[in-house]
Design a protein around this motif. Structure first.
Motif, PDB file in Angstrom:
ATOM      1  N   UNK A 130      12.657 -12.940 -17.006  1.00 23.03           N
ATOM      2  CA  UNK A 130      13.663 -12.947 -15.947  1.00 23.03           C
ATOM      3  C   UNK A 130      14.000 -11.541 -15.486  1.00 23.03           C
ATOM      4  N   UNK A 131      14.208 -10.640 -16.440  1.00 24.87           N
ATOM      5  CA  UNK A 131      14.495  -9.245 -16.092  1.00 24.87           C
ATOM      6  C   UNK A 131      13.282  -8.610 -15.421  1.00 24.87           C
ATOM      7  N   UNK A 132      12.083  -8.982 -15.879  1.00 23.20           N
ATOM      8  CA  UNK A 132      10.862  -8.476 -15.253  1.00 23.20           C
ATOM      9  C   UNK A 132      10.776  -8.925 -13.790  1.00 23.20           C
ATOM     10  N   UNK A 133      11.157 -10.183 -13.528  1.00 21.91           N
ATOM     11  CA  UNK A 133      11.115 -10.701 -12.156  1.00 21.91           C
ATOM     12  C   UNK A 133      12.080  -9.938 -11.255  1.00 21.91           C
ATOM     13  N   UNK A 134      13.290  -9.695 -11.742  1.00 22.24           N
ATOM     14  CA  UNK A 134      14.279  -8.958 -10.947  1.00 22.24           C
ATOM     15  C   UNK A 134      13.769  -7.551 -10.644  1.00 22.24           C
ATOM     16  N   UNK A 135      13.234  -6.883 -11.659  1.00 21.99           N
ATOM     17  CA  UNK A 135      12.717  -5.531 -11.460  1.00 21.99           C
ATOM     18  C   UNK A 135      11.557  -5.498 -10.477  1.00 21.99           C
ATOM     19  N   UNK A 136      10.673  -6.512 -10.562  1.00 23.74           N
ATOM     20  CA  UNK A 136       9.519  -6.560  -9.661  1.00 23.74           C
ATOM     21  C   UNK A 136       9.957  -6.770  -8.215  1.00 23.74           C
ATOM     22  N   UNK A 137      10.938  -7.631  -8.000  1.00 20.09           N
ATOM     23  CA  UNK A 137      11.416  -7.893  -6.633  1.00 20.09           C
ATOM     24  C   UNK A 137      12.130  -6.669  -6.062  1.00 20.09           C
ATOM     25  N   UNK A 138      12.961  -6.024  -6.881  1.00 24.63           N
ATOM     26  CA  UNK A 138      13.703  -4.856  -6.393  1.00 24.63           C
ATOM     27  C   UNK A 138      12.774  -3.682  -6.086  1.00 24.63           C
ATOM     28  N   UNK A 139      11.678  -3.576  -6.825  1.00 29.04           N
ATOM     29  CA  UNK A 139      10.742  -2.458  -6.614  1.00 29.04           C
ATOM     30  C   UNK A 139       9.598  -2.829  -5.681  1.00 29.04           C
ATOM     31  N   UNK A 140       9.653  -4.046  -5.115  1.00 23.79           N
ATOM     32  CA  UNK A 140       8.614  -4.525  -4.183  1.00 23.79           C
ATOM     33  C   UNK A 140       7.240  -4.573  -4.832  1.00 23.79           C
ATOM     34  N   UNK A 141       7.209  -4.887  -6.128  1.00 28.62           N
ATOM     35  CA  UNK A 141       5.937  -5.048  -6.840  1.00 28.62           C
ATOM     36  C   UNK A 141       5.482  -6.494  -6.639  1.00 28.62           C
ATOM     37  N   UNK A 142       4.792  -6.766  -5.528  1.00 29.59           N
ATOM     38  CA  UNK A 142       4.484  -8.134  -5.136  1.00 29.59           C
ATOM     39  C   UNK A 142       3.602  -8.880  -6.142  1.00 29.59           C
ATOM     40  N   UNK A 196       3.217   0.226 -12.010  1.00 30.84           N
ATOM     41  CA  UNK A 196       2.717   0.906 -13.211  1.00 30.84           C
ATOM     42  C   UNK A 196       1.215   0.734 -13.444  1.00 30.84           C
ATOM     43  N   UNK A 197       0.529   0.051 -12.519  1.00 27.56           N
ATOM     44  CA  UNK A 197      -0.934  -0.055 -12.540  1.00 27.56           C
ATOM     45  C   UNK A 197      -1.470  -0.686 -13.830  1.00 27.56           C
ATOM     46  N   UNK A 198      -0.767  -1.679 -14.354  1.00 25.39           N
ATOM     47  CA  UNK A 198      -1.250  -2.434 -15.519  1.00 25.39           C
ATOM     48  C   UNK A 198      -1.416  -3.893 -15.100  1.00 25.39           C
ATOM     49  N   UNK A 199      -2.308  -4.649 -15.770  1.00 29.00           N
ATOM     50  CA  UNK A 199      -2.486  -6.057 -15.404  1.00 29.00           C
ATOM     51  C   UNK A 199      -1.182  -6.851 -15.528  1.00 29.00           C
ATOM     52  N   UNK A 200      -0.968  -7.732 -14.560  1.00 26.60           N
ATOM     53  CA  UNK A 200       0.240  -8.557 -14.562  1.00 26.60           C
ATOM     54  C   UNK A 200       0.283  -9.448 -15.799  1.00 26.60           C
ATOM     55  N   UNK A 201      -0.874  -9.980 -16.205  1.00 23.66           N
ATOM     56  CA  UNK A 201      -0.905 -10.849 -17.394  1.00 23.66           C
ATOM     57  C   UNK A 201      -0.456 -10.103 -18.645  1.00 23.66           C
ATOM     58  N   UNK A 202      -0.747  -8.816 -18.712  1.00 19.98           N
ATOM     59  CA  UNK A 202      -0.325  -8.025 -19.873  1.00 19.98           C
ATOM     60  C   UNK A 202       1.190  -7.909 -19.925  1.00 19.98           C
ATOM     61  N   UNK A 203       1.801  -7.622 -18.779  1.00 21.65           N
ATOM     62  CA  UNK A 203       3.252  -7.526 -18.725  1.00 21.65           C
ATOM     63  C   UNK A 203       3.919  -8.871 -19.017  1.00 21.65           C
ATOM     64  N   UNK A 213       3.424  -8.532  -9.353  1.00 24.47           N
ATOM     65  CA  UNK A 213       4.245  -8.858 -10.516  1.00 24.47           C
ATOM     66  C   UNK A 213       5.263  -9.947 -10.168  1.00 24.47           C
ATOM     67  N   UNK A 214       5.845  -9.859  -8.977  1.00 22.95           N
ATOM     68  CA  UNK A 214       6.805 -10.874  -8.555  1.00 22.95           C
ATOM     69  C   UNK A 214       6.137 -12.240  -8.448  1.00 22.95           C
ATOM     70  N   UNK A 240       0.828  -1.208   0.000  1.00 23.03           N
ATOM     71  CA  UNK A 240       0.000   0.000   0.000  1.00 23.03           C
ATOM     72  C   UNK A 240       0.861   1.256   0.000  1.00 23.03           C
ATOM     73  N   UNK A 241       1.956   1.240   0.776  1.00 24.11           N
ATOM     74  CA  UNK A 241       2.859   2.388   0.809  1.00 24.11           C
ATOM     75  C   UNK A 241       3.580   2.541  -0.523  1.00 24.11           C
ATOM     76  N   UNK A 242       3.945   1.417  -1.134  1.00 24.34           N
ATOM     77  CA  UNK A 242       4.623   1.454  -2.426  1.00 24.34           C
ATOM     78  C   UNK A 242       3.728   2.099  -3.474  1.00 24.34           C
ATOM     79  N   UNK A 243       2.448   1.712  -3.480  1.00 25.92           N
ATOM     80  CA  UNK A 243       1.525   2.274  -4.465  1.00 25.92           C
ATOM     81  C   UNK A 243       1.201   3.728  -4.151  1.00 25.92           C
ATOM     82  N   UNK A 244       0.999   4.067  -2.883  1.00 24.01           N
ATOM     83  CA  UNK A 244       0.591   5.423  -2.525  1.00 24.01           C
ATOM     84  C   UNK A 244       1.732   6.424  -2.648  1.00 24.01           C
ATOM     85  N   UNK A 245       2.971   5.953  -2.423  1.00 24.69           N
ATOM     86  CA  UNK A 245       4.093   6.874  -2.458  1.00 24.69           C
ATOM     87  C   UNK A 245       4.509   7.296  -1.071  1.00 24.69           C
TER      88      UNK A 245
END
Length: 313
Positions: A266-278, A83-90, A280-281, A35-40
């Motif tokens: 693979x790069x998407x997974x690394x980015x999701x984990x580093x940015x705490x995008x649960x 980025x507020x887009x569906x995970x399936x799309x990414x 997507x991860x 929630x904090x990640x999304x809200x800023x």
């Protein structure tokens, strides 16, 4: 054969469920509030609480898991927090490049490994055999990222022969083909060694078998004896190893895609984990795990094709 396939498929179901369960709860122990990640960082507590309510984070963990499973069965992997887009799309946009990279890696690494192992077995104990085995050990020992950096320095900076970052197009275009060469060499390089060593060991066992001696006694050409009578019967353990290595190749793809900025899963997974995008991860974990399970299922089926005794086991 159909019964064998169905049995292996049913065995894969609890494995996938266990991966989903483990992946879900591992994401819960990450010391980050989605929630904090999304809200800023400047959002008020009221906004954060509203987002937590929207994401269902106030529910007990067991309820969150069943809600997650219910959405998953409907093909809904959630929405990216960043980025507020569906995970399936990414995921749909990144699976293609990852499959291209893996195909480009396997298409040269598997034949080369089998040829190296067969030649090493046939010329056992010679200088050529020692060179092949030394190259195989080196391929297994060199880390993926280190090999990638060497190729970038040598072919990218020093001689500027090949591009080393990004994916300008699909693999069937000239620019896309040039861009995939270095990542494919890097990823396939760790694949050649194990295949060569297993092929050599398996072919050595078969070369001393009775049917090979019979084929030689009949006066068949040596090439025919090695390829049709020895190598064909030696491929069963090699296929098993290839299947396992393809599964581990998914892990190597994560590192390779990061080194070469390849826009894959693979790069998407690394980015999701580093940015705490649960969300997507979790989505990338599901896809990578499913790929590993499907590869092993395909290996089980191919193993039964090569060795009919497995079907009755």
């Amino acid at each position: 054969m159909l019964r064998h396939m169905l049995e292996r498929l049913l065995l894969a179901v609890p494995v996938l469920f266990g991966v989903l369960l483990l992946g879900f709860f591992l994401m819960q122990v990450v010391p980050t509030d989605p929630a904090i990640v999304r809200a800023g960082p400047t959002a008020s507590m009221e906004v954060i609480e509203a987002i937590r309510q929207e994401l269902g984070l106030n529910e007990p963990l067991w309820k969150q898991f069943f809600i997650y499973m219910g959405r998953l069965l409907q093909g809904d992997l959630g929405v990216s927090i960043i980025n507020n887009v569906p995970v399936t799309q990414e995921l749909g946009a990144t699976i293609g490049p990852t499959l291209e990279l893996m195909l480009a890696s396997l298409i040269w690494a598997i034949p080369l490994g089998i040829v190296m192992g067969t030649v090493g077995a046939y010329y056992r104990g010679t200088f050529l055999d020692r060179i092949i085995m030394a190259a195989s050990v080196a391929g297994v020992s060199i880390p993926v990222f280190f090999l990638g950096l060497i190729l970038i320095w040598f072919l990218g900076f020093q001689y500027q022969i090949l591009p080393f970052t990004g994916r300008p197009g699909p693999i069937w275009t000239w620019e896309g083909f040039k861009a995939v060469i270095m990542p494919a060499i890097t990823l396939g390089g760790v694949f050649v060694g194990p295949v060569a060593r297993m092929t050599r060991s398996s072919v050595l066992d078969v070369l001393g078998a009775d049917h090979v001696r019979t084929a030689r006694a009949k006066g068949l050409p040596e090439r025919t004896v090695v390829t049709r009578h020895a190598l064909r019967n030696a491929l069963v353990p090699v296929v098993t190893l290839i299947g396992l290595q393809i599964g581990f190749l998914l892990g190597g793809a994560v590192v390779t895609e990061t080194v070469f900025s390849w826009p894959g899963i693979g790069r998407l997974a690394v980015g999701a984990i580093l940015s705490s995008d649960l969300p997507m991860a979790q989505g990338t974990i599901i896809v990578l795990s499913l790929g590993f399970i499907l590869v092993n299922l395909a290996v089980d089926v191919l193993y039964a094709v090569l060795d009919p005794r497995v079907r009755g086991a």
